[in-house]
Each structure stands twice: as structure tokens, then as C-alpha cells.
Write an enzyme that holds these catalytic residues in place. Sequence first.
Site, PDB file in Angstrom:
ATOM      1  N   LYS A 195      23.918   8.507  15.740  1.00 23.50           N
ATOM      2  CA  LYS A 195      24.738   8.900  14.587  1.00 23.50           C
ATOM      3  C   LYS A 195      25.593  10.086  14.978  1.00 23.50           C
ATOM      4  O   LYS A 195      25.184  11.247  14.897  1.00 23.50           O
ATOM      5  CB  LYS A 195      23.844   9.250  13.397  1.00 23.50           C
ATOM      6  CG  LYS A 195      24.576   9.212  12.072  1.00 23.50           C
ATOM      7  CD  LYS A 195      25.016   7.796  11.742  1.00 23.50           C
ATOM      8  CE  LYS A 195      25.816   7.735  10.450  1.00 23.50           C
ATOM      9  NZ  LYS A 195      26.376   6.404  10.223  1.00 23.50           N
ATOM     10  N   SER A 230      28.373   1.896   8.894  1.00 22.41           N
ATOM     11  CA  SER A 230      27.644   2.900   8.141  1.00 22.41           C
ATOM     12  C   SER A 230      27.686   2.551   6.653  1.00 22.41           C
ATOM     13  O   SER A 230      27.173   1.516   6.251  1.00 22.41           O
ATOM     14  CB  SER A 230      28.218   4.287   8.425  1.00 22.41           C
ATOM     15  OG  SER A 230      27.251   5.292   8.171  1.00 22.41           O
TER      16      SER A 230
END
Length: 592
Positions: A190, A389
Site C-alpha cells: 500500500k 483500492s
Amino acid sequence: MTSFWKSVLATILGIIILVAITSLVCCAGVIGSLASSKSAPSIESNSVMVINLNGALEERGEANPLGMLTGNSTSLGLDEMLGAIKKAKGNDDIEGIFIQVGSFSPDSWASAQAIHDALADFKKGGKWIVSYADNYDQASYYLATAGTKIYLNPSGMIDWHGIGSQPMLLKDALAKFGIKVQLAKVGTYKSAPEMFVADKMSDANREQITDYINSIWNHVLADVSKSRNISVDSLNSYADNLITFADQKEYEKNKMVDKLLYADEVIAEVKKLLKLDADDEISQVDYATVNNLESDDDGDEIAIYYAYGDIVQTSTESSPMGNGGHAIVGEDVVKDFAKLASDNDVKAVVIRINSGGGSAYASEQMWRAIEQLKKQKPVVVSMGGMAASGGYYMSCNSNWIVAEPTTLTGSIGIFGMFPDFSELVTQKLGVKFDEVKTNKNSTFGNLMARSFNAEEMAMLDKYIARGYELFLKRVGGGRNMTRDQVDAIAQGHVYTGERAIQLKLVDQLGSLDDAVAKAASLAKVKEYYTAAYPAQKEWYEELFDNATSTSTILDEQMKSTLGELYSPFMMVKNIRNQSAIQARLPYIMNCN
């Protein structure tokens, strides 16, 4: 005194502009009525559809009157362009397509691939495509290779150098102002927060970026190699040696272009294809006109809902990108999906998603809305340039997912960023804070006075971890996977559509048309037409909205003045106004 008169003149000018705009809006209804009373556009036989590649390509073209006044041209709509190419293929009066290349900026390689594939399909119908440019950049050259002939000005160039990514890192820049960002996140890959908390890419981020830009480049190479009959090795060699700066004759020798011609000579070539005499006029029609030709509305309706841009919960919430662009507003999308669910004329819904994510809260609300919509009719997702996402959070709950091979998706992870201004306020500005409180954590969250301590960060870490577990649960439920199966491919990892189908994150590689066909199949309808949602504002509505917003006017001026520096400037400006808990891709991909 000079400042006073400047203020007076500025006020007078503002009043004049407001009066002019009001007059335009008053006339807009009359203009609209006259326009609607006209017959549908007609096309002469032996015509050419002209595509002027000049401007920024977005999912839907949106009128931006103030942008035009300040030098930011109206965007090109991918939806309109694809629709026009499809209609032109079936129109007997259109013999071919002429692509005039200017300054072209697509939002993603997936969008460029969608146009490339549509042009290639057009050519299969036995029609021709001619492209001409003073200079080609990589994206416009890629589109041109789908055609029949590529012409270049004898003094022009082809920018061909490969794909690179240069993520912007703002940690040191923020530190100069006494600002830092405290981070809580889940997901090894991430990488979006790295912009604010790191001074170089993490190894995991470097790995995934290397993987997906190579995947995208390999698709570009394969398509260009097939179209131009140039080996992949040769194309890579041209990029490595910057053929961009080679003698123009090298382009022709290496089969990258068919001829080096001036504009008038290209017109002569087009006339030959149309079997016209030298003094005959060419019948031209732009792609917007073709797209406005009447469509076949027989059968049942399949709704295409366009969801693109950063995900926010309300229209007043700032996007971390701070670019003033289109946004997916959660509260609006939820209402729109409820209306589509109750509309008996709509038999299925295709959600066209092009988003790197955003607010985790808004993503969850839209997931719930899709859950409700799916109970009434089939829901298919068509992924554009990005559906990652928060964009993937929306997608995972649909009945079927279609992605382009070069779509960026996945990035299943979550993070919280908390801007800490305490050093700026207390040390650089010399502001002092004292406190009185009733409970241990009464002053929690005032990052003007102090940073979060270790205990507070531990609580935030647990909160973010619960959000990640919910994300895994949503994906697992939608994709029929266990929690551990999702976690193994999650961790914020970004994948191309080509890789995502292998991991069962998507069901099919294909276009928006493929997604519509699948939706019709799931709804068990044979004859159908499509309708676009949500309804777009007319140009005069956009003009009035923009003109009555001081922030919008200033925003356009800043875009024009700051250029490439605009985005990082606005990121710092809006950092406190964004949703703290985010599910998103890195903010600036910088793939060119």
C-alpha cells in the site's frame, strides 16, 4: 491608492462578467429550444469522420467554459469517441477516419487501448484510417498504428522512449514548513502514503510498479508490432536509442510512418482514397456529430453508470489530488443506484469505474448500495484505466467484472494519514498551548498542539486493521474466496487486468461493449439499447455554476499559472480537508 483603484476596477469587471453570464443563461433556454427543434444531423455520402486528438482524454467529455477562457481546453470524452467510431463503422456514408494529432493527453493507457481497439475494429469493416501529425507522442502514435496509413510532417518527430513512473515524494518539502504526516496502514504494497512519509520508493512499491509498467509496455509493443510489422526487439531498440531525435527519414526507413508529407499533401492522399479530383471538396464530419446520430432504441434498456475520479463522501470533501477534477461522490451515487434499482425500464446496470480510490467510508456506502441494486437486477462492472483500492471495493460486489488488459486494479488495502502541524505552529510560529481536560483523551486529535503519542497511534493502528479486515470480507464475499485467500493477494498490491484475471479478481478481459453484452445476457434480454447515467449538465449550467463559485474561478487561474506545480501545491493545501481513512492508489502515477 493604486491598490484601491485596482480593487474598484476588479469589482466593476466582476459585475460586468456576472451580467454577461446571467444574460447567457437567460438565453440558454431559447437556444436549447431552437437546437432541439432542428432535425437530427445528416451526413453526406463519401464523407470522412475527423478525430482531432487535442486535449485531455477523460471518461466523459465535460464542458468547461471557464477552462476554455483561461487556456484549459474542454476535455475529450472517451465515451463519445468510442460511440462515434462504432456508429461510423456501420454508417455507409462514412468512408474512413482522419485523425489529426495535436497535444493529446489520455488519462490512462487502458483508455488509449480502448480507442486503439475500436479503431482496429473499424478497419475490419473494410474502411480506412489515416493519421497525420506535426509530432506524435507515444499515446497518439499508439492510436495511429491501429490505422491504415501514418503520415508525419517532414520536420516532425515521434516521441518513442518507453514507459516510466516517477512517484512524487513530498516528505522533505513538508518538513521545510514544519509539517509531517503520521501514518497508520495495512498492506505491504500500500504505497500511496509514501508520497508524504518517505523520501524514496519502498522495495515493495518498486517491485509492483516495475511489474505493471512492464506489462503495459509489453501490450503497447505487441499492438504496434502487429500493426506496423516491426519486431518487438526493434521497437525496444528504437526506444533505448531515443529514435525521437533521429533524422525523419529514419522513421520512414524503419516503417514507423508510411510517408513524410506536408498537410496539403496529406489532403491530396485523402482525396485519392475518396476518389475525388484535386479541386473537389472533402465532406468532413466531426466525431461529436456522428455520436449524436439517432441510435436504435428498440428493446430493453441497459444503464451505463459512469463513476470516475477520486472517491469522496460529499461534494464538499476535498480530494487529496486537489486537482479540481471529476469525483465519485458517495452520497450521490447511493441515491442514483436506488433510483436505478426501482426503475422497471432498466433491466441491468453496467458501472463504468475509472478510479484509484479515495474515502474508505464512501467506498463502503457504495458497496452497500450495489448490494441492494444487485437484488433487483444484474450489475456488471466495466473497469477503465483504474479500478483499484476504493475503486475495487466498489467493483467486488458486482455479478461480473470486465477489465481491460492494461487496467490497474487490486490495491486491496487501507491507510489513515494524519497531518501533524504542531512543529509549524509551536516552533516556527511560536504559538503556545495550555490545556484543561476532564478525561485522559479529551484533547485527542489536536495536531496543531502536539503529535499523536505511541498509545494513540496504537489505537489508530487497530482501527485501520479493522477496516482492512472489512475490506477483505467484502472482497471474499463478492469473489467467493476465503479471508486468507484474499489476504494473500491483497496487502495493497496493484495488478494489471491481465494479472488480475489469473488471480480471480476479475472475470473477463474486454471492453465496455463486452460488459454491456454480459449484462444483457445476465438479464436475459436479446434486444437492448444503452442509456448513460448520471445525466450531464449542459454547458450553460456548468458556466453558471463555475461563474458563481469564486473558488472555481481562482482554481482555473491557478491551474493556468502553476502548470505542473498545481497538483503538489493543492495536495499540501487540502491535506487537512480530506477523509483521514483512505483506500486508494498512489496519487500521481506519472506514467508517460
